[in-house]
Design a protein around this motif. Structure first.
Motif: not given
Length: 307
Positions: A42, A45-46, A169-170, A173-174, A177
């Motif tokens: 994750a 990906d960011h 993963a969410t 991300t929170e 990022t």
């Protein structure tokens, strides 16, 4: 031309000086089976540059290289685990050296309940790296002992017990990022005491002092997300005062978190079953806390839907 001279020249020309780029360093560790690989994917990906299974002895060297060339790798995530020899002693030494040298970093610790970790290892049909000739639980217990102090010093402890791959993963991300000003991310979670305390809670509020809608026949089938239950709970004696004072008590905590670069906290609100009172109070707390500047709030209901 040096950064200071360039900044001074910009000021004389009436321009706003450009802030030097500063690299972000995130150290990812935690229990085996708690989701380090998913977290790594994750982050990658960011835009994070991820280095997995780095020997702790090399952490300082890598961080020093990145800090001197932040434009090349502005966001570096380093993943370390118990497979590295002498993990605990070496990583504590390495993190201490980073702090002493002025390099800013955050420490993310991924955790999960023993039952969940056992299930994940059994599903993957692989042994725990520390179990030796014993059971998976023996390896988990040994790892918890090794990582106890590291967990206590983490900036973020994320319990992945209820996450699937996409949910974790969410969450990552929170958490990692945000490119704006330093923000405190709060997860306000309702839960039922009869199902156990959330292991990742930073604060626990007890809503069992409120009259229980469970004993009101017309309210029992509903939840704290429904207006009739929410009104019943929030209008009960003492509840508004409780919410007001709880939010007020958290004000210096939020400011202290920003000062100490702690960016994530879980506020857990419990009642007996996690269906009525805790849900309504958690929603109200979320609304109130979301009004503060540089604070982002998510709301989750751990036990809503359980029988």
């Amino acid at each position: 031309m040096s950064e200071s001279v360039a900044a001074a020249g910009a000021e004389q020309d009436g321009l706003t000086p450009v802030k030097p780029v500063e690299a972000e360093l995130l150290v990812v560790t935690g229990m085996s089976g708690a989701g380090r690989s998913t977290a790594s994917d994750a982050l990658e990906d960011h835009g994070w540059y991820v280095v997995e299974n780095l020997p702790p002895q090399m952490l300082g060297t890598l961080a020093d290289i990145v800090s001197h060339a932040p434009q090349s790798i502005p966001k570096l995530a380093v993943v370390v685990d118990v497979r590295s020899k002498g993990l605990f002693t070496d990583i504590r030494t390495a993190l201490g050296a980073l702090s002493a040298s002025g390099i800013t970093f955050r420490l993310l610790f991924l955790d999960a309940s023993d039952n969940v970790l056992v299930r994940r290892f059994e599903q993957g049909r692989r042994p725990h790296p520390l179990q030796g000739g014993g059971r998976i639980l023996d390896g988990i217990a040994a790892e918890r002992d090794v990582l106890k102090e590291l967990r206590e010093s983490a900036d973020v402890v994320l319990d992945t017990s209820t996450y699937n791959v996409h949910g974790l993963a969410t969450a990552i991300t929170e958490l990692f990022t945000d490119t704006g000003p330093v923000a405190v991310r709060l997860n306000v979670m309702s839960f039922g005491f009869k199902y156990g305390l959330p292991v990742d809670a930073n604060f626990v509020a007890d809503a069992r002092f409120i009259p229980n809608p469970h004993w009101v026949p017309k309210l029992r089938p509903h939840t704290g997300l429904d207006a009739d239950v929410s009104d019943y709970v929030l209008n009960a004696d003492g509840v508004k005062e409780f919410v007001d004072r709880y939010v007020l008590a958290l004000e210096p905590v939020l400011e202290g978190y920003r000062t100490e670069n702690k960016h994530y906290a879980t506020i857990a609100v419990g009642c007996t079953g996690g269906k009525h009172r805790s849900v309504a109070v958690a929603v109200e707390l979320s609304k109130r806390l979301a009004q503060y500047p540089r604070v982002t709030v998510t709301t989750s209901h751990r036990d809503l839907g359980r029988e």
